[in-house]
Structures are given as C-alpha cells and as structure tokens.
Design a protein around this motif. Structure first.
Motif, PDB file in Angstrom:
ATOM      1  N   GLY A   1       0.972  -1.018   0.019  1.00  0.00           N
ATOM      2  CA  GLY A   1       0.187  -0.389   0.296  1.00  0.00           C
ATOM      3  C   GLY A   1       0.686   1.247   0.078  1.00  0.00           C
ATOM      4  O   GLY A   1       0.388   2.423   0.127  1.00  0.00           O
ATOM      5  N   ASN A   2       2.100   1.356  -0.176  1.00  0.00           N
ATOM      6  CA  ASN A   2       3.336   2.010  -0.040  1.00  0.00           C
ATOM      7  C   ASN A   2       3.086   3.160  -1.162  1.00  0.00           C
ATOM      8  O   ASN A   2       3.981   2.182  -2.389  1.00  0.00           O
ATOM      9  CB  ASN A   2       3.962   1.948   0.621  1.00  0.00           C
ATOM     10  N   ALA A   3       2.755   4.291  -1.064  1.00  0.00           N
ATOM     11  CA  ALA A   3       2.804   4.803  -3.090  1.00  0.00           C
ATOM     12  C   ALA A   3       4.821   4.837  -3.121  1.00  0.00           C
ATOM     13  O   ALA A   3       5.237   4.213  -4.433  1.00  0.00           O
ATOM     14  CB  ALA A   3       2.493   6.023  -3.230  1.00  0.00           C
ATOM     15  N   VAL A   4       6.026   4.961  -2.215  1.00  0.00           N
ATOM     16  CA  VAL A   4       7.129   5.180  -2.663  1.00  0.00           C
ATOM     17  C   VAL A   4       7.240   2.994  -3.300  1.00  0.00           C
ATOM     18  O   VAL A   4       7.913   3.503  -4.377  1.00  0.00           O
ATOM     19  CB  VAL A   4       8.068   5.587  -1.762  1.00  0.00           C
ATOM     20  N   TRP A   5       6.863   2.547  -2.418  1.00  0.00           N
ATOM     21  CA  TRP A   5       6.894   1.251  -2.863  1.00  0.00           C
ATOM     22  C   TRP A   5       7.160   0.822  -4.200  1.00  0.00           C
ATOM     23  O   TRP A   5       7.391   0.317  -5.257  1.00  0.00           O
ATOM     24  CB  TRP A   5       6.365  -0.213  -1.826  1.00  0.00           C
ATOM     25  N   HIS A   6       5.164   1.506  -4.809  1.00  0.00           N
ATOM     26  CA  HIS A   6       4.997   1.498  -5.987  1.00  0.00           C
ATOM     27  C   HIS A   6       6.318   1.937  -7.172  1.00  0.00           C
ATOM     28  O   HIS A   6       6.268   1.379  -8.284  1.00  0.00           O
ATOM     29  CB  HIS A   6       4.049   1.768  -6.673  1.00  0.00           C
ATOM     30  N   ILE A   7       6.624   2.889  -7.195  1.00  0.00           N
ATOM     31  CA  ILE A   7       7.815   4.196  -7.866  1.00  0.00           C
ATOM     32  C   ILE A   7       8.497   3.195  -8.059  1.00  0.00           C
ATOM     33  O   ILE A   7       8.993   3.067  -9.037  1.00  0.00           O
ATOM     34  CB  ILE A   7       7.694   5.275  -7.218  1.00  0.00           C
ATOM     35  N   LEU A   8       9.661   2.547  -6.455  1.00  0.00           N
ATOM     36  CA  LEU A   8      10.079   1.880  -7.096  1.00  0.00           C
ATOM     37  C   LEU A   8      10.341   0.136  -7.565  1.00  0.00           C
ATOM     38  O   LEU A   8      11.384  -0.033  -9.047  1.00  0.00           O
ATOM     39  CB  LEU A   8      11.102   1.178  -4.977  1.00  0.00           C
ATOM     40  N   LYS A   9       9.037  -0.350  -7.598  1.00  0.00           N
ATOM     41  CA  LYS A   9       8.106  -1.914  -8.266  1.00  0.00           C
ATOM     42  C   LYS A   9       8.768  -1.282  -9.625  1.00  0.00           C
ATOM     43  O   LYS A   9       8.865  -1.734 -10.836  1.00  0.00           O
ATOM     44  CB  LYS A   9       7.483  -1.887  -8.207  1.00  0.00           C
ATOM     45  N   GLN A  10       8.459   0.087 -10.764  1.00  0.00           N
ATOM     46  CA  GLN A  10       8.019   0.442 -11.819  1.00  0.00           C
ATOM     47  C   GLN A  10       9.547   1.515 -11.931  1.00  0.00           C
ATOM     48  O   GLN A  10       9.592   1.724 -13.412  1.00  0.00           O
ATOM     49  CB  GLN A  10       6.962   1.902 -11.763  1.00  0.00           C
ATOM     50  N   SER A  11      10.291   1.547 -11.379  1.00  0.00           N
ATOM     51  CA  SER A  11      11.470   2.560 -11.889  1.00  0.00           C
ATOM     52  C   SER A  11      12.947   1.143 -12.926  1.00  0.00           C
ATOM     53  O   SER A  11      12.686  -0.318 -12.362  1.00  0.00           O
ATOM     54  CB  SER A  11      12.850   2.373 -10.532  1.00  0.00           C
ATOM     55  N   ASP A  12      13.461   1.707 -12.803  1.00  0.00           N
ATOM     56  CA  ASP A  12      14.863   1.077 -14.100  1.00  0.00           C
ATOM     57  C   ASP A  12      15.281   0.678 -13.481  1.00  0.00           C
ATOM     58  O   ASP A  12      16.020   1.246 -12.482  1.00  0.00           O
ATOM     59  CB  ASP A  12      14.575   1.924 -15.566  1.00  0.00           C
ATOM     60  N   ALA A  13      16.240  -0.290 -13.855  1.00  0.00           N
ATOM     61  CA  ALA A  13      17.652  -0.896 -13.387  1.00  0.00           C
ATOM     62  C   ALA A  13      18.739   0.894 -13.088  1.00  0.00           C
ATOM     63  O   ALA A  13      19.371   0.203 -12.069  1.00  0.00           O
ATOM     64  CB  ALA A  13      18.288  -1.333 -14.616  1.00  0.00           C
ATOM     65  N   MET A  14      18.641   1.690 -14.092  1.00  0.00           N
ATOM     66  CA  MET A  14      19.723   2.390 -13.249  1.00  0.00           C
ATOM     67  C   MET A  14      19.780   3.403 -12.259  1.00  0.00           C
ATOM     68  O   MET A  14      20.101   3.506 -11.120  1.00  0.00           O
ATOM     69  CB  MET A  14      19.913   3.168 -14.375  1.00  0.00           C
ATOM     70  N   THR A  15      17.968   3.666 -11.977  1.00  0.00           N
ATOM     71  CA  THR A  15      17.570   4.433 -11.152  1.00  0.00           C
ATOM     72  C   THR A  15      18.014   3.245  -9.910  1.00  0.00           C
ATOM     73  O   THR A  15      18.500   3.151  -8.385  1.00  0.00           O
ATOM     74  CB  THR A  15      16.418   4.854 -10.812  1.00  0.00           C
ATOM     75  N   VAL A  16      17.761   2.460  -9.973  1.00  0.00           N
ATOM     76  CA  VAL A  16      17.368   1.110  -8.897  1.00  0.00           C
ATOM     77  C   VAL A  16      18.716   0.913  -8.267  1.00  0.00           C
ATOM     78  O   VAL A  16      19.248   0.818  -7.118  1.00  0.00           O
ATOM     79  CB  VAL A  16      16.746  -0.905  -9.495  1.00  0.00           C
ATOM     80  N   MET A  17      19.721   0.405  -9.435  1.00  0.00           N
ATOM     81  CA  MET A  17      21.371   0.652  -9.434  1.00  0.00           C
ATOM     82  C   MET A  17      21.949   1.863  -8.833  1.00  0.00           C
ATOM     83  O   MET A  17      22.803   1.253  -7.128  1.00  0.00           O
ATOM     84  CB  MET A  17      21.929   0.078 -10.598  1.00  0.00           C
ATOM     85  N   VAL A  18      21.423   2.917  -8.824  1.00  0.00           N
ATOM     86  CA  VAL A  18      21.670   4.076  -7.893  1.00  0.00           C
ATOM     87  C   VAL A  18      21.370   4.592  -7.165  1.00  0.00           C
ATOM     88  O   VAL A  18      22.678   4.716  -5.327  1.00  0.00           O
ATOM     89  CB  VAL A  18      21.397   5.596  -8.506  1.00  0.00           C
ATOM     90  N   LEU A  19      20.054   3.768  -6.374  1.00  0.00           N
ATOM     91  CA  LEU A  19      20.058   3.272  -4.568  1.00  0.00           C
ATOM     92  C   LEU A  19      20.656   2.193  -4.589  1.00  0.00           C
ATOM     93  O   LEU A  19      20.244   3.070  -2.436  1.00  0.00           O
ATOM     94  CB  LEU A  19      17.926   3.339  -5.043  1.00  0.00           C
ATOM     95  N   THR A  20      20.766   1.243  -5.202  1.00  0.00           N
ATOM     96  CA  THR A  20      21.048   0.114  -4.244  1.00  0.00           C
ATOM     97  C   THR A  20      22.394   0.714  -3.532  1.00  0.00           C
ATOM     98  O   THR A  20      22.878   0.588  -2.727  1.00  0.00           O
ATOM     99  CB  THR A  20      21.662  -0.836  -5.094  1.00  0.00           C
ATOM    100  N   VAL A  21      23.712   1.287  -4.729  1.00  0.00           N
ATOM    101  CA  VAL A  21      24.544   1.834  -4.138  1.00  0.00           C
ATOM    102  C   VAL A  21      24.983   2.840  -2.938  1.00  0.00           C
ATOM    103  O   VAL A  21      25.348   2.953  -1.793  1.00  0.00           O
ATOM    104  CB  VAL A  21      25.299   2.282  -5.132  1.00  0.00           C
ATOM    105  N   LEU A  22      24.120   3.572  -3.272  1.00  0.00           N
ATOM    106  CA  LEU A  22      23.124   4.284  -2.266  1.00  0.00           C
ATOM    107  C   LEU A  22      23.425   4.125  -0.361  1.00  0.00           C
ATOM    108  O   LEU A  22      23.770   4.322   0.535  1.00  0.00           O
ATOM    109  CB  LEU A  22      22.479   5.682  -2.080  1.00  0.00           C
ATOM    110  N   PHE A  23      22.679   3.041  -0.994  1.00  0.00           N
ATOM    111  CA  PHE A  23      22.203   2.215   0.553  1.00  0.00           C
ATOM    112  C   PHE A  23      23.202   1.405   0.597  1.00  0.00           C
ATOM    113  O   PHE A  23      23.890   1.456   1.740  1.00  0.00           O
ATOM    114  CB  PHE A  23      20.838   1.201   0.255  1.00  0.00           C
TER     115      PHE A  23
END
Length: 226
Positions: A7-29
């Motif tokens: 039910g989280n909007a941020v989670w839905h956005i992350l699920k729809q994100s492309d590989a580059m955005t996911v990679m950037v967020l993973t590196v930051l984490f």
C-alpha cells in the motif's frame, strides 16, 4: 509487513523504476550502511583511546624524572599511548647501552628523531577510514544528482513515447528523480556530520599523544644530559 509495502506509494514507484535508478539507490544504500559501520567502529575505538590516554597523561604528570618514567613504562598497559611510551623507553635503553661521553648529543638527536617518527606514524593511523566518510559525503550527493537527472530524462522519454503531457505519464519519472535526490542527501548529510565529528575527536587524540610525546621527550633529554 508486506501489506505496508503493497500500500506504499514509494514502494510502487520503486517497483516501476528502471535498472539505472535501482542501481543508484542500491549503491547509496550500501554506502550508507558502510558509513554507519565505520562511524560506530571508530567512535568506540576513539572513546577507549581517550580514556587510556587520559589515565596515562595523569600518570606522567605525577612523575619528576626519567627513572620514574622507566618504572611507569613497566606498569603501563598496552594501548596507543602505552605503546608509544614503552617503545620510546626501550629505544632509549638501547641507546644508553651504547652511550659514551663523546656522543651524548648525537644519541639524544637519534632518540628525538625516533620519537617524532613514531608519533607521526601513530597519528597517521588514527585518521584511517576518515577519507571514506568525506568521499562518501561528496559521492552520495553526486549520485543523487545523477539519479535526479536520469529520472527526469525517464519522465521526458515517457512523455515522448505516450505523446502525452498528462500528469500520470510524467509523475513516475519525476518521483524517481526526487527519490534519488532524497536518497543522496540522506546518505551525504550524515556522512558529512560523521566525518566532521570523528575528525574533531581524532584531533583530540592526536593532541593527547603529542602531550605524552613532549613529556617523554623532556624526561629523556634530562636522562641523556645527566
């Protein structure tokens, strides 16, 4: 837990994100986790070192000559200050065994150089991992900016593909961009605070080591000039 994510909007956005955005967020984490690990590890060690150095400085302040310093060295526990004191005393003992009336001044200079070099090496070791925190503070900001630009490009590409400027088309890309910005700042700001705090604490440790070195140097000089 899964109900929250679904039910989280941020989670839905992350699920729809492309590989580059996911990679950037993973590196930051990963950078964030490493920064907190470095901070707590360094903080605990610095706190222990400050306690040890405080005790040693009090002990040295009670001494009046080199003979008492030699006794103090045998009773000193291992640690950053103890190793400096014991190592210098051992080196001084070796020099004394080789000392003659003609080379007293030379022996003192050798000991002084040894103490200065040992102090510099000890101080240099105290700054380990600090560059990682300062670098992370800079890199995380740039990664967040990269993710922002990438998200905006993504938004414009979607607009082009759908031939529409409708908010439903543009919003996901803009949201990705803002999430990347937020993630970059969430990593960079604590990293910068950690770096400045640990750098300040490290300087305190370095000052305490310098006070110990000055006291040891003074007693050693008295010993050689006696």
């Amino acid at each position: 837990g899964m109900t929250f994510f679904e039910g989280n909007a941020v989670w839905h956005i992350l699920k729809q994100s492309d590989a580059m955005t996911v990679m950037v967020l993973t590196v930051l984490f990963v950078l964030s986790v490493l920064c907190w690990a470095v901070f707590f590890g360094k903080w605990l060690r610095i706190r222990a070192k400050k306690r040890e150095l405080t005790v040693l400085i009090r002990s040295l302040n009670k001494l009046s000559n080199a003979d008492e310093m030699l006794v103090c060295a045998t009773q000193t526990q291992q640690g950053i200050g103890g190793d400096l004191l014991v190592g210098t005393v051992q080196f001084m003992t070796v020099l004394e065994s080789q000392q003659t009336a003609s080379n007293k001044a030379k022996q003192w200079l050798v000991l002084d150089n040894y103490l200065e070099q040992t102090l510099d090496e000890t101080i240099a070791r105290q700054e380990s991992y600090l560059p990682f925190l300062s670098t992370t503070a800079s890199v995380a900001t740039l990664l967040g900016l990269f993710g922002t630009v990438w998200g905006l490009i993504h938004a414009f590409v979607r607009m082009s593909e759908h031939q529409s400027t409708d908010i439903a088309t543009v919003a996901p890309g803009i949201a990705e961009a803002l999430i990347a910005t937020l993630a970059g700042l969430a990593v960079a700001i604590p990293a910068l605070v950690m770096y400045n705090y640990l750098a300040c604490q490290t300087r305190t440790v370095q000052d305490m080591l310098a006070r110990i070195a000055d006291k040891v140097s003074c007693f050693a000089r008295q010993r050689f000039e006696a």
